[in-house]
Design a protein around this motif. Structure first.
Motif, PDB file in Angstrom:
ATOM      1  N   MET A 186       0.819  -1.194   0.000  1.00 32.12           N
ATOM      2  CA  MET A 186       0.000   0.000   0.000  1.00 32.12           C
ATOM      3  C   MET A 186       0.864   1.260   0.000  1.00 32.12           C
ATOM      4  N   ALA A 187       1.902   1.251   0.829  1.00 32.23           N
ATOM      5  CA  ALA A 187       2.777   2.421   0.890  1.00 32.23           C
ATOM      6  C   ALA A 187       3.444   2.670  -0.457  1.00 32.23           C
ATOM      7  N   ARG A 188       3.827   1.587  -1.156  1.00 25.56           N
ATOM      8  CA  ARG A 188       4.448   1.739  -2.485  1.00 25.56           C
ATOM      9  C   ARG A 188       3.488   2.414  -3.458  1.00 25.56           C
ATOM     10  N   LEU A 189       2.224   2.046  -3.380  1.00 23.59           N
ATOM     11  CA  LEU A 189       1.245   2.639  -4.273  1.00 23.59           C
ATOM     12  C   LEU A 189       1.089   4.126  -3.991  1.00 23.59           C
ATOM     13  N   LEU A 190       0.997   4.509  -2.716  1.00 23.74           N
ATOM     14  CA  LEU A 190       0.845   5.912  -2.373  1.00 23.74           C
ATOM     15  C   LEU A 190       2.077   6.714  -2.767  1.00 23.74           C
ATOM     16  N   ASN A 191       3.254   6.132  -2.556  1.00 24.41           N
ATOM     17  CA  ASN A 191       4.482   6.810  -2.978  1.00 24.41           C
ATOM     18  C   ASN A 191       4.467   7.062  -4.474  1.00 24.41           C
ATOM     19  N   PHE A 192       3.979   6.067  -5.237  1.00 28.83           N
ATOM     20  CA  PHE A 192       3.916   6.205  -6.687  1.00 28.83           C
ATOM     21  C   PHE A 192       2.947   7.314  -7.081  1.00 28.83           C
ATOM     22  N   LEU A 193       1.801   7.362  -6.427  1.00 25.96           N
ATOM     23  CA  LEU A 193       0.781   8.337  -6.786  1.00 25.96           C
ATOM     24  C   LEU A 193       1.235   9.765  -6.546  1.00 25.96           C
ATOM     25  N   ARG A 194       1.954  10.002  -5.458  1.00 26.32           N
ATOM     26  CA  ARG A 194       2.240  11.380  -5.099  1.00 26.32           C
ATOM     27  C   ARG A 194       3.613  11.878  -5.533  1.00 26.32           C
ATOM     28  N   LYS A 195       4.469  11.000  -6.015  1.00 23.95           N
ATOM     29  CA  LYS A 195       5.889  11.306  -6.160  1.00 23.95           C
ATOM     30  C   LYS A 195       6.162  12.552  -6.991  1.00 23.95           C
ATOM     31  N   ASP A 196       5.772  12.563  -8.255  1.00 19.49           N
ATOM     32  CA  ASP A 196       6.186  13.629  -9.161  1.00 19.49           C
ATOM     33  C   ASP A 196       5.435  14.927  -8.919  1.00 19.49           C
ATOM     34  N   SER A 197       4.137  14.858  -8.702  1.00 19.39           N
ATOM     35  CA  SER A 197       3.346  16.070  -8.595  1.00 19.39           C
ATOM     36  C   SER A 197       3.767  16.908  -7.389  1.00 19.39           C
ATOM     37  N   LEU A 198       3.907  16.308  -6.231  1.00 18.91           N
ATOM     38  CA  LEU A 198       4.308  17.056  -5.048  1.00 18.91           C
ATOM     39  C   LEU A 198       5.710  17.625  -5.200  1.00 18.91           C
ATOM     40  N   THR A 199       6.623  16.819  -5.725  1.00 22.33           N
ATOM     41  CA  THR A 199       7.992  17.287  -5.913  1.00 22.33           C
ATOM     42  C   THR A 199       8.041  18.499  -6.825  1.00 22.33           C
ATOM     43  N   ASN A 200       7.337  18.420  -7.945  1.00 17.72           N
ATOM     44  CA  ASN A 200       7.344  19.521  -8.902  1.00 17.72           C
ATOM     45  C   ASN A 200       6.667  20.766  -8.348  1.00 17.72           C
ATOM     46  N   ARG A 201       5.557  20.579  -7.656  1.00 17.76           N
ATOM     47  CA  ARG A 201       4.839  21.729  -7.118  1.00 17.76           C
ATOM     48  C   ARG A 201       5.644  22.420  -6.019  1.00 17.76           C
ATOM     49  N   LEU A 202       6.278  21.639  -5.160  1.00 22.33           N
ATOM     50  CA  LEU A 202       7.093  22.236  -4.108  1.00 22.33           C
ATOM     51  C   LEU A 202       8.292  22.977  -4.682  1.00 22.33           C
ATOM     52  N   LYS A 203       8.845  22.452  -5.754  1.00 22.27           N
ATOM     53  CA  LYS A 203       9.973  23.134  -6.397  1.00 22.27           C
ATOM     54  C   LYS A 203       9.532  24.483  -6.959  1.00 22.27           C
ATOM     55  N   LYS A 204       8.353  24.499  -7.601  1.00 19.77           N
ATOM     56  CA  LYS A 204       7.824  25.761  -8.135  1.00 19.77           C
ATOM     57  C   LYS A 204       7.629  26.779  -7.013  1.00 19.77           C
ATOM     58  N   ILE A 205       7.100  26.316  -5.898  1.00 20.10           N
ATOM     59  CA  ILE A 205       6.851  27.213  -4.769  1.00 20.10           C
ATOM     60  C   ILE A 205       8.171  27.764  -4.231  1.00 20.10           C
ATOM     61  N   LYS A 206       9.156  26.884  -4.066  1.00 23.39           N
ATOM     62  CA  LYS A 206      10.441  27.328  -3.536  1.00 23.39           C
ATOM     63  C   LYS A 206      11.183  28.231  -4.515  1.00 23.39           C
ATOM     64  N   ASP A 207      10.837  28.107  -5.796  1.00 23.68           N
ATOM     65  CA  ASP A 207      11.438  28.985  -6.806  1.00 23.68           C
ATOM     66  C   ASP A 207      10.764  30.353  -6.851  1.00 23.68           C
ATOM     67  N   PRO A 259       1.468   4.559 -15.821  1.00 19.89           N
ATOM     68  CA  PRO A 259       2.358   5.412 -16.615  1.00 19.89           C
ATOM     69  C   PRO A 259       3.529   5.928 -15.795  1.00 19.89           C
ATOM     70  N   LYS A 260       4.708   5.853 -16.367  1.00 23.28           N
ATOM     71  CA  LYS A 260       5.904   6.305 -15.665  1.00 23.28           C
ATOM     72  C   LYS A 260       6.136   7.806 -15.862  1.00 23.28           C
ATOM     73  N   HIS A 261       5.678   8.360 -16.992  1.00 24.14           N
ATOM     74  CA  HIS A 261       5.893   9.776 -17.275  1.00 24.14           C
ATOM     75  C   HIS A 261       4.768  10.622 -16.699  1.00 24.14           C
ATOM     76  N   VAL A 262       5.126  11.777 -16.145  1.00 23.41           N
ATOM     77  CA  VAL A 262       4.146  12.640 -15.493  1.00 23.41           C
ATOM     78  C   VAL A 262       3.056  13.069 -16.472  1.00 23.41           C
ATOM     79  N   ASP A 263       3.441  13.472 -17.674  1.00 24.00           N
ATOM     80  CA  ASP A 263       2.451  13.946 -18.651  1.00 24.00           C
ATOM     81  C   ASP A 263       1.429  12.864 -18.972  1.00 24.00           C
TER      82      ASP A 263
END
Length: 251
Positions: free
Chosen positions: A1-22, A160-164
């Motif tokens: 279950m944890a693997r699935l949640l990690n997969f779901l949130r990985k790219d979107s949160l990382t990218n959004r937090l980077k935008k905010i910090k930028d 899908p492995k790619h965010v788009d």
């Protein structure tokens, strides 16, 4: 279950937090607004009583703490949500202690250092799914997936492995979930109404087949009352409001 949640949130949160910090202040405001229910829940759990978003000192402290967590978060600290929860709990607890008549005074610098050490220690031992009461939702979701012959492992390994591609898959899922005829056909036949989707959204059957399990899983979540999982799905999409219009060539 944890693997699935990690997969779901990985790219979107990382990218959004980077935008905010930028320096993207608009994205920061949108991000904080989306997580107000999480902030209220965390503050309420810490104070052992429900708090409102208005006229509550504890909520204000929790809101500031969430903003602080955004600025201080690094990937090495574990999951962002786990880190944010611990920062909020620490700051609200600090507020409650300061308000207590019997509180023993502690230098602010010393207390902040102790809180940071507590956060780091808890992050090493705390299980994400336990902390956010996702177990019940995940069990219910697993039952729904079983009717379509889909497992959690399928979603992790074949999604899908790619965010788009993932974002486009969720746009398709939202479209199907919002159209009763398509949704009824999915539940009746236990397969995506591929011909209708390709015609209405101008996507290829090849894309649908490759992302079939992920799209079906997203539809099941969006059509359910599994609010925490629904938040992950919507977070992946990243708030792209005009996504369906672009897919259909409108606007």
């Amino acid at each position: 279950m944890a693997r699935l949640l990690n997969f779901l949130r990985k790219d979107s949160l990382t990218n959004r937090l980077k935008k905010i910090k930028d320096g993207d202040s608009q994205e920061r405001e949108i991000f904080i607004e989306e997580y107000i229910p999480f902030i209220i829940k965390t503050v309420s759990n810490t104070t052992n009583r429900y708090v409102e978003s208005e006229n509550s000192e504890e909520y204000s402290v929790g809101l500031e703490a969430f903003n602080e967590a955004i600025d201080k978060y690094e990937g090495s600290r574990g999951t962002f949500i786990g880190f944010a929860e611990l920062v909020i709990k620490s700051r609200v607890t600090d507020c409650l202690r300061r308000a207590s008549r019997h509180m023993v005074a502690v230098p602010i610098s010393q207390y902040d250092e102790e809180q940071e050490m507590q956060i780091e220690a808890q992050l090493k031992t705390e299980d994400f799914t336990d902390a956010f009461e996702l177990k019940d939702e995940m069990r219910a979701f697993e039952e729904q997936l079983r009717a379509f012959d889909i497992t959690f492992s399928d979603l992790v390994n074949e999604a899908p492995k790619h965010v788009d591609t993932r974002i486009n898959s969720i746009k398709i899922a939202k479209y199907v979930a919002a159209h009763q005829g398509l949704k009824e056909e999915l539940f009746r036949k236990k397969t995506l109404p591929g011909t209708k989707i390709t015609k209405e959204l101008n996507v290829t059957l090849k894309m649908l087949k490759r992302s079939r399990k992920f799209i079906i899983a997203a539809i099941l979540i969006l059509d359910s009352d599994l609010e925490l999982l629904k938040n992950y799905i919507l977070a992946i999409e990243g708030g792209v409001a005009d996504g369906l219009q672009r897919m259909r060539g409108e606007g």
